[in-house]
Design a protein around this motif. Structure first.
Motif, short mmCIF file in Angstrom:
data_model
loop_
_atom_site.label_atom_id
_atom_site.label_comp_id
_atom_site.label_asym_id
_atom_site.label_seq_id
_atom_site.Cartn_x
_atom_site.Cartn_y
_atom_site.Cartn_z
N ARG A 224 0.83 -1.22 0.00
CA ARG A 224 0.00 0.00 0.00
C ARG A 224 0.86 1.26 0.00
O ARG A 224 0.62 2.18 -0.77
CB ARG A 224 -0.89 0.02 1.26
CG ARG A 224 -2.25 -0.56 1.00
CD ARG A 224 -3.09 -0.53 2.28
NE ARG A 224 -3.59 -1.87 2.51
CZ ARG A 224 -3.52 -2.55 3.64
NH1 ARG A 224 -2.98 -2.00 4.71
NH2 ARG A 224 -3.99 -3.76 3.72
N ASP A 250 -3.89 -3.36 -9.11
CA ASP A 250 -4.74 -2.43 -8.36
C ASP A 250 -4.95 -3.07 -6.96
O ASP A 250 -5.70 -4.03 -6.81
CB ASP A 250 -6.07 -2.26 -9.10
CG ASP A 250 -7.00 -1.31 -8.37
OD1 ASP A 250 -6.90 -1.21 -7.12
OD2 ASP A 250 -7.82 -0.67 -9.04
N LEU A 251 -4.25 -2.53 -5.98
CA LEU A 251 -4.20 -3.21 -4.67
C LEU A 251 -5.54 -3.29 -3.96
O LEU A 251 -5.84 -4.27 -3.29
CB LEU A 251 -3.17 -2.55 -3.77
CG LEU A 251 -1.72 -2.76 -4.19
CD1 LEU A 251 -0.80 -1.94 -3.32
CD2 LEU A 251 -1.33 -4.23 -4.14
N GLU A 252 -6.34 -2.24 -4.12
CA GLU A 252 -7.66 -2.28 -3.46
C GLU A 252 -8.46 -3.46 -3.99
O GLU A 252 -9.10 -4.19 -3.22
CB GLU A 252 -8.42 -0.98 -3.72
CG GLU A 252 -8.19 0.03 -2.61
CD GLU A 252 -8.95 1.31 -2.82
OE1 GLU A 252 -10.10 1.25 -3.32
OE2 GLU A 252 -8.39 2.37 -2.51
N LYS A 253 -8.39 -3.63 -5.32
CA LYS A 253 -9.13 -4.75 -5.93
C LYS A 253 -8.51 -6.10 -5.52
O LYS A 253 -9.22 -7.07 -5.31
CB LYS A 253 -9.16 -4.61 -7.46
CG LYS A 253 -10.07 -3.46 -7.88
CD LYS A 253 -10.27 -3.41 -9.37
CE LYS A 253 -11.17 -2.23 -9.72
NZ LYS A 253 -10.91 -1.68 -11.04
N GLU A 255 -7.03 -6.75 -2.70
CA GLU A 255 -7.46 -7.04 -1.32
C GLU A 255 -8.91 -7.50 -1.27
O GLU A 255 -9.25 -8.42 -0.52
CB GLU A 255 -7.23 -5.80 -0.44
CG GLU A 255 -5.74 -5.64 -0.14
CD GLU A 255 -5.42 -4.43 0.72
OE1 GLU A 255 -6.12 -4.23 1.72
OE2 GLU A 255 -4.48 -3.70 0.38
N ALA A 256 -9.76 -6.86 -2.08
CA ALA A 256 -11.18 -7.25 -2.12
C ALA A 256 -11.30 -8.69 -2.64
O ALA A 256 -12.06 -9.50 -2.10
CB ALA A 256 -11.96 -6.29 -3.01
N LYS A 259 -10.22 -11.09 0.02
CA LYS A 259 -11.24 -11.18 1.07
C LYS A 259 -12.40 -12.07 0.60
O LYS A 259 -12.89 -12.91 1.34
CB LYS A 259 -11.76 -9.77 1.38
CG LYS A 259 -12.19 -9.60 2.79
CD LYS A 259 -12.39 -8.15 3.11
CE LYS A 259 -13.08 -8.05 4.46
NZ LYS A 259 -13.55 -6.72 4.72
#
Ligand code: NAD
Length: 405
Positions: A224, A250-253, A255-256, A259
């Motif tokens: 991040r 795309d790190l947010e994606k 991580e999602a 999860k």
């Protein structure tokens, strides 16, 4: 698999050949002050009793109370804990904080336990060790598979047994239970500060292509911060899978996706690769952030990164160190690169003892100069002694420990 404690002692041998620290210091650092093995009986949910093996190694307290995390892992054993405790002693000295070195662990796969079993096991570790722990004696923290919640259970158990109320015996607690702002991301963030301080000295461009092994506390937080500062994370991995996308993830994606599916595998637009392939990808910076002994004489020759930032403890064996040195790949060593975590742990300890609460901004403002100073002093020591960064960091640490001892 190489024995991590033997690796640590090879490193100690190497530094003692480079610089004369006197036989006494080296002899003292060949063994921990104390290594404690315990058995922890835990009542399992099905009514049976299971005995777990646990450890606390108190390596050296010349600079302050023993300090170091507790690891829960099925392969954790005493030699690993001893090596980690040794590195902690040196790490605190490199970071220039008044803490000594210790480490703990339990041989367990925590994923196989229910929450209740995990809590009873964690409290059991404290029950067996409460005599040796304490804010001015030995201050544990989280490591692989141990969380702020586990630290809160342990701190609560310690308070129940001893009446101690400052909360300064365990760091890495949740914020509402006396934890410090900034402790969660501290190791990854500190790693970035170290990288940023040394970036030009290790010949890396302003914007780097970064590969990170391990996507847990350290790896994900580091990813991040690097991305936030405009670097491109082209590959990440966890214990089961690794993904690679040359244009950047795309790190947010990511991580999602992790999860939702409990895995990094099959992330849309990225290629599934193996952890071995990940380590050998061409990139500017490779950051191992999972386990020890991942770069060995077997794969060191195949490493194509321009530089390595050791966010994990002990990821490179001494034999691999030599190969990388000959290949001209600079390695920023663990005892410097991941020292941000213990530094913020020390801030938490200080806040607890003084009954203070610092803001995140205050914590980060205190962390940055310490990381810069440790990085530049390591660089200078390496240069003065015509050696590589790891030996520079060892020399810095041993000089500080020797002075106190
Ligand atoms: P963690 O349990 O949060 O994460 C570990 C990660 O490594 C997970 O993503 C896991 O899936 C992955 N992993 C496990 N086995 C792997 C394998 N064989 N190949 C690839 N990935 C694998 O642990 P963490 O706290 O992030 O610690 C990671 C490393 O950083 C350890 O070496 C630890 O000692 C070191 N470290 C941690 C801290 C800290 O503050 N947590 C501080 C200093 C150093």
């Amino acid at each position: 698999m190489p024995n991590p404690f033997e690796n640590a002692m090879v490193q100690l041998d190497k530094v003692s050949k480079l610089k004369d620290f006197g036989d006494e210091l080296i002899a003292r650092l060949r063994q921990p002050d104390r290594d404690i093995r315990i058995s922890i009986p835990v009542k399992m949910d099905d009514g049976t009793l299971k005995i777990f093996e646990g450890y606390r190694v108190e390596y050296n307290n010349a600079l302050g109370p023993y300090k170091g995390g507790i690891r829960y892992h099925p392969e954790t054993e005493i030699n690993e804990v001893k090596a980690l405790a040794f590195w902690m002693a040196l790490k605190c000295a490199v970071a220039n904080i008044p803490m000594g070195g210790g480490k703990g662990g339990i041989t367990v796969d925590p994923k196989l336990l229910s929450k209740g079993e995990l809590e009873r096991l964690s409290r059991g570790w404290v029950q067996k060790l409460s005599d040796v722990l304490g804010p001015h004696k030995d201050v544990p923290a989280p490591d692989v598979n141990t969380t702020p919640e586990i630290m809160a259970w342990m701190d609560n158990e310690y308070g129940k047994i001893t009446g101690e109320k400052t909360g300064a015996t365990f760091t890495g607690k949740p914020i509402e239970k006396g934890g410090s702002q900034g402790r969660g991301p501290a190791t990854g963030l500190g790693g970035f500060y170290v990288f940023d301080s040394l970036r030009t000295q290790i010949g890396l461009p302003e914007k780097c292509k970064v590969v990170i092994q391990g996507f847990g506390n350290v790896g994900a937080n580091a990813a991040r911060v690097f991305a936030l500062h405009g670097h491109k994370i082209i590959a990440v991995s966890d214990s089961k899978s690794a993904i690679y996308k040359e244009e950047g993830l795309d790190l947010e994606k990511v991580e999602a996706h992790k999860k939702a599916t409990s895995s990094l595998k099959d992330f849309p637009g990225a290629k599934n690769i193996t952890n071995e392939e990940l380590l050998e990808l061409p990139c500017d910076l490779l950051a191992p952030a999972a386990f020890e002994n991942v770069i060995t004489e077997q794969n060191a020759e195949k490493i194509k990164a321009k530089a390595i930032l050791e966010l994990a403890n002990g990821p490179i064996t001494p034999e691999a160190d030599e190969i990388l040195f000959k290949k001209g790949i600079p390695v920023v060593p663990d005892i410097l690169a991941n020292s941000g975590g213990v530094t913020v742990s020390y801030f938490e300890w200080e806040q607890n003892l003084k009954s203070e609460i610092w803001t995140e901004k205050e914590v980060l403002e205190k962390l940055l100069p310490l990381m810069n100073d440790a990085s530049q002093k390591t660089f200078q020591k390496a240069k003065e002694n015509n050696t590589y960064f790891r030996m520079g960091a060892f020399i810095l640490a041993l000089e500080r420990i020797k002075e106190k001892m």
